[in-house]
Design a protein around this motif. Structure first.
Motif, PDB file in Angstrom:
ATOM      1  N   ALA A 120       0.818  -1.209   0.000  1.00 30.04           N
ATOM      2  CA  ALA A 120       0.000   0.000   0.000  1.00 30.04           C
ATOM      3  C   ALA A 120       0.851   1.259   0.000  1.00 30.04           C
ATOM      4  CB  ALA A 120      -0.930  -0.001   1.207  1.00 30.04           C
ATOM      5  N   GLY A 121       0.530   2.161  -0.918  1.00 31.44           N
ATOM      6  CA  GLY A 121       1.118   3.493  -0.907  1.00 31.44           C
ATOM      7  C   GLY A 121       0.270   4.396  -0.025  1.00 31.44           C
ATOM      8  N   ARG A 122       0.287   5.661  -0.328  1.00 36.06           N
ATOM      9  CA  ARG A 122      -0.440   6.636   0.502  1.00 36.06           C
ATOM     10  C   ARG A 122      -1.794   7.016  -0.090  1.00 36.06           C
ATOM     11  NH1 ARG A 122       0.475   8.275   5.464  1.00 36.06           N
ATOM     12  NH2 ARG A 122       0.574  10.511   5.042  1.00 36.06           N
ATOM     13  N   GLY A 123      -2.171   6.402  -1.215  1.00 36.67           N
ATOM     14  CA  GLY A 123      -3.445   6.713  -1.838  1.00 36.67           C
ATOM     15  C   GLY A 123      -4.593   5.942  -1.212  1.00 36.67           C
ATOM     16  N   LEU A 124      -5.780   6.522  -1.260  1.00 36.76           N
ATOM     17  CA  LEU A 124      -6.993   5.911  -0.713  1.00 36.76           C
ATOM     18  C   LEU A 124      -8.150   6.177  -1.664  1.00 36.76           C
ATOM     19  CD1 LEU A 124      -8.685   4.603   1.626  1.00 36.76           C
ATOM     20  CD2 LEU A 124      -8.937   6.914   2.542  1.00 36.76           C
ATOM     21  N   LEU A 125      -8.869   5.132  -2.042  1.00 33.98           N
ATOM     22  CA  LEU A 125     -10.071   5.254  -2.876  1.00 33.98           C
ATOM     23  C   LEU A 125     -11.298   4.970  -2.024  1.00 33.98           C
ATOM     24  CD1 LEU A 125     -11.575   5.456  -5.630  1.00 33.98           C
ATOM     25  CD2 LEU A 125     -11.180   2.993  -5.889  1.00 33.98           C
ATOM     26  N   VAL A 126     -12.161   5.959  -1.865  1.00 31.21           N
ATOM     27  CA  VAL A 126     -13.457   5.756  -1.225  1.00 31.21           C
ATOM     28  C   VAL A 126     -14.388   5.185  -2.289  1.00 31.21           C
ATOM     29  CG1 VAL A 126     -15.401   6.855  -0.058  1.00 31.21           C
ATOM     30  CG2 VAL A 126     -13.057   7.647   0.387  1.00 31.21           C
ATOM     31  N   PHE A 127     -14.815   3.946  -2.095  1.00 26.93           N
ATOM     32  CA  PHE A 127     -15.565   3.237  -3.134  1.00 26.93           C
ATOM     33  C   PHE A 127     -17.035   3.125  -2.753  1.00 26.93           C
ATOM     34  CE2 PHE A 127     -17.251  -0.311  -5.510  1.00 26.93           C
ATOM     35  CZ  PHE A 127     -16.749  -0.068  -6.772  1.00 26.93           C
ATOM     36  N   LEU A 128     -17.898   3.462  -3.715  1.00 27.34           N
ATOM     37  CA  LEU A 128     -19.353   3.424  -3.542  1.00 27.34           C
ATOM     38  C   LEU A 128     -19.919   2.381  -4.504  1.00 27.34           C
ATOM     39  CD1 LEU A 128     -19.601   7.293  -3.568  1.00 27.34           C
ATOM     40  CD2 LEU A 128     -19.786   5.840  -1.537  1.00 27.34           C
ATOM     41  N   HIS A 129     -20.496   1.341  -3.939  1.00 29.65           N
ATOM     42  CA  HIS A 129     -20.928   0.206  -4.756  1.00 29.65           C
ATOM     43  C   HIS A 129     -22.123   0.522  -5.638  1.00 29.65           C
ATOM     44  CE1 HIS A 129     -24.585  -0.641  -2.453  1.00 29.65           C
ATOM     45  NE2 HIS A 129     -23.895  -0.435  -1.354  1.00 29.65           N
ATOM     46  N   GLY A 130     -22.209  -0.225  -6.737  1.00 30.35           N
ATOM     47  CA  GLY A 130     -23.368  -0.130  -7.614  1.00 30.35           C
ATOM     48  C   GLY A 130     -24.506  -1.004  -7.128  1.00 30.35           C
TER      49      GLY A 130
END
Length: 353
Positions: free
Chosen positions: A115-125
């Motif tokens: 893991a790097g320092r990026g973060l994806l907030v994911f919203l499901h379909g």
């Protein structure tokens, strides 16, 4: 269809129902092509034969109508289990709670080994009605593992119990919570992105717009996977692909729309139909995918062009041979895997810089 091949396909369907898709796609390529049938060509695009085979299998499975939300939710879980494959192993997967618009929401954090320092907030379909942390678990694991970023999947409230704009407000609150707590999660607050598939892509687009309008922290990137963007107007792709068994049907679109927005007067509002916003300037850079055999194709393409016209940096992958929902099928050989690799490469390069 050759009777012997048809018999083989039906026998394979039985195996698929028992052991997911492994037996089907372990067949030799030449056999899979024959089972898939003659190539399907519409509007200048040719359907990916691996997806065409999957659609043939789906057509032989027991049909289920969306009689109520509970039944539809159970059916989606069954389908996701069918196509998910073996879960990707990560360094850590943690269930937690995040801030919603009115109280706490369930969420799940995926942390890959690199893991790097990026973060994806994911919203499901799932049309704002179906879908949850479990239906999108395999996809979020794959995104985290292959992009080398953390993924925070949010269990926003669903319609019809919570109609629009509840899901949108939950998504906005959850995203801002993620930015506020990024350091606690091991991420950089300036590298927090928002994304989602289908209805989740709708919510991600709404988050990006509302963060600008409300002077909230802006996403580093918005990731819109075959998003639903306009609940008012229809475009030619809905007439071309709303029937014919291409995953998402016209009946599905209307059923989801009516459950999420039982009051039609809210549908023109950009908090529900982000394509109808009158000002797109200042939005974050965007990664958007559309699929050639998707009823939502044209609205996604139109949004990509509108963002470019507003000066937004846009990467648009049209994927002409794929259908709606292809992000869940990254374990298939061929073009769905290539689409996943293009997405995760972009995420890695953008959020780990």
């Amino acid at each position: 269809m050759n009777p012997r091949l048809d018999s083989l396909l039906r026998g394979t369907v039985t195996a698929v129902q028992t052991n997911a898709l492994t037996p089907l796609y372990a067949l030799p390529t030449a056999v899979r092509r024959r089972l898939a049938g003659a190539p399907i060509q519409i509007d200048g695009n040719t359907l990916d034969p691996e997806l065409q085979l999957l659609l043939r299998v789906q057509a032989l499975l027991p049909r289920r109508t969306k009689s109520d939300a509970a039944t539809a939710r159970a059916h989606l879980k069954t389908l996701c289990n069918l196509v998910s494959g073996h879960p990707r192993e990560l360094q850590r997967v943690t269930d937690l709670t995040v801030r919603g618009a009115d109280g706490q929401l369930g969420a799940r954090l995926y942390v890959p080994r690199d893991a790097g320092r990026g973060l994806l907030v994911f919203l499901h379909g799932g049309g704002w009605v179906v879908g949850d942390l479990d239906t999108h678990d395999a996809l979020c694991r794959a995104l985290a593992a292959d992009a080398g970023i953390q993924v925070l999947s949010v269990d926003y409230r669903l319609a019809p119990e919570a109609p629009a704009p509840t899901a949108a407000e939950d998504a906005i609150a959850a995203f801002t919570w993620a930015v506020d707590h990024a350091e606690d999660l091991g991420a950089d607050p300036s590298l927090v992105a928002v994304g989602g598939d289908s209805a989740g892509g709708n919510l991600a687009a709404v988050v990006a717009q509302q963060c600008v309008r409300r002077d909230l922290p802006r996403p580093a990137l918005q990731v819109l996977l075959y998003p639903a963007l306009d609940l008012v107007s229809r475009r030619p792709s809905r007439d071309l692909f709303g029937e014919g068994g291409f995953i998402l049907t016209e009946a599905d679109i209307i059923w989801y729309r009516d459950h999420y927005t039982p009051d039609p007067s809210i549908r023109p509002d950009p908090i529900v139909s982000p394509l109808l916003a009158d000002d797109l300037t200042g939005l974050p850079r965007t990664y958007i995918t559309t699929a050639g055999f998707d009823p939502l194709r044209d609205e996604g393409t139109e949004y990509a062009e509108a963002l470019k016209a507003a000066g937004v940096e846009v990467t648009h992958h049209p994927h002409p041979s794929l259908t709606h929902g292809h992000s869940h099928l990254q374990t298939l050989p061929g073009l769905t895997r290539q689409a996943h690799e293009a997405l995760t490469t972009h995420l890695r390069q953008t959020l780990n810089s």
